[in-house]
Design a protein around this motif. Sequence first.
Motif, PDB file in Angstrom:
ATOM      1  N   SER A 108       0.819  -1.220   0.000  1.00  0.00           N
ATOM      2  CA  SER A 108       0.000   0.000   0.000  1.00  0.00           C
ATOM      3  C   SER A 108       0.853   1.270   0.000  1.00  0.00           C
ATOM      4  CB  SER A 108      -0.937   0.007   1.207  1.00  0.00           C
ATOM      5  OG  SER A 108      -0.194   0.097   2.405  1.00  0.00           O
ATOM      6  N   THR A 109       2.163   1.131   0.076  1.00  0.00           N
ATOM      7  CA  THR A 109       3.050   2.292   0.060  1.00  0.00           C
ATOM      8  C   THR A 109       3.138   2.821  -1.366  1.00  0.00           C
ATOM      9  OG1 THR A 109       4.321   1.296   1.863  1.00  0.00           O
ATOM     10  CG2 THR A 109       5.338   3.134   0.698  1.00  0.00           C
ATOM     11  N   ILE A 114       7.768   5.856  -1.403  1.00  0.00           N
ATOM     12  CA  ILE A 114       8.996   5.079  -1.546  1.00  0.00           C
ATOM     13  C   ILE A 114      10.137   5.981  -2.011  1.00  0.00           C
ATOM     14  CG2 ILE A 114      10.119   3.244  -2.890  1.00  0.00           C
ATOM     15  CD1 ILE A 114       7.414   1.733  -2.723  1.00  0.00           C
ATOM     16  N   ASN A 115       9.853   6.884  -2.938  1.00  0.00           N
ATOM     17  CA  ASN A 115      10.865   7.826  -3.408  1.00  0.00           C
ATOM     18  C   ASN A 115      11.319   8.751  -2.269  1.00  0.00           C
ATOM     19  OD1 ASN A 115      12.513   9.007  -5.468  1.00  0.00           O
ATOM     20  ND2 ASN A 115      11.103  10.746  -5.473  1.00  0.00           N
ATOM     21  N   ASP A 116      10.375   9.224  -1.458  1.00  0.00           N
ATOM     22  CA  ASP A 116      10.712  10.068  -0.308  1.00  0.00           C
ATOM     23  C   ASP A 116      11.607   9.308   0.670  1.00  0.00           C
ATOM     24  OD1 ASP A 116       9.172  12.100  -1.381  1.00  0.00           O
ATOM     25  OD2 ASP A 116       7.464  11.774  -0.029  1.00  0.00           O
ATOM     26  N   SER A 123      20.179  10.816   2.028  1.00  0.00           N
ATOM     27  CA  SER A 123      20.692  11.952   2.804  1.00  0.00           C
ATOM     28  C   SER A 123      21.358  11.482   4.102  1.00  0.00           C
ATOM     29  CB  SER A 123      19.584  12.951   3.107  1.00  0.00           C
ATOM     30  OG  SER A 123      18.685  12.432   4.053  1.00  0.00           O
ATOM     31  N   LEU A 124      20.890  10.377   4.663  1.00  0.00           N
ATOM     32  CA  LEU A 124      21.511   9.832   5.869  1.00  0.00           C
ATOM     33  C   LEU A 124      22.868   9.220   5.573  1.00  0.00           C
ATOM     34  CD1 LEU A 124      18.426   8.162   7.600  1.00  0.00           C
ATOM     35  CD2 LEU A 124      19.605  10.264   8.297  1.00  0.00           C
ATOM     36  N   ASP A 125      23.056   8.706   4.336  1.00  0.00           N
ATOM     37  CA  ASP A 125      24.319   8.112   3.938  1.00  0.00           C
ATOM     38  C   ASP A 125      25.412   9.164   3.775  1.00  0.00           C
ATOM     39  OD1 ASP A 125      23.616   5.465   3.985  1.00  0.00           O
ATOM     40  OD2 ASP A 125      23.136   5.356   1.843  1.00  0.00           O
ATOM     41  N   LYS A 126      25.020  10.388   3.454  1.00  0.00           N
ATOM     42  CA  LYS A 126      26.001  11.440   3.170  1.00  0.00           C
ATOM     43  C   LYS A 126      26.599  12.030   4.422  1.00  0.00           C
ATOM     44  CE  LYS A 126      23.906  12.557  -1.197  1.00  0.00           C
ATOM     45  NZ  LYS A 126      23.197  13.477  -2.013  1.00  0.00           N
TER      46      LYS A 126
END
Length: 126
Positions: A108-109, A114-116, A123-126
């Motif tokens: 249902s997502t 999913i893109n967000d 952004s967390l990886d950077k």
Amino acid sequence: MVNARPAAKPTEAELTLLNVLWKMGPATVRQVHDEVSNYQKTGYTTVLKILQIMHEKALVIRDESNRAHVYAAANSETHTQSSLIKDLISKAFGGSTSKLVMRAIDDSTSAKEINDIRQLLDSLDK
């Protein structure tokens, strides 16, 4: 605004009132009741009693300097959400955040959601 002692976990009814206070800011019982009444039938005395209980549980703070007491959330929305999520992860997912995320992301997502999520992870990886 952040309370020094850990607050009890809010019930569903208490979360409803907290959402109103986070949206409106400090408010009287009448103001909270009027807002809640826009989407559910609730008596004024019920709202008053729940706010009194929430004050005892340190979920809200109360300004008693005026005749009409003014209530405000004791903790921020983010703080409360984080606390509830940590509790849920511990109790329902054996402490595994990834199990929670995998369960939350299902058929249902939407593609946008999913893109967000991808953008957030990037952004967390950077």
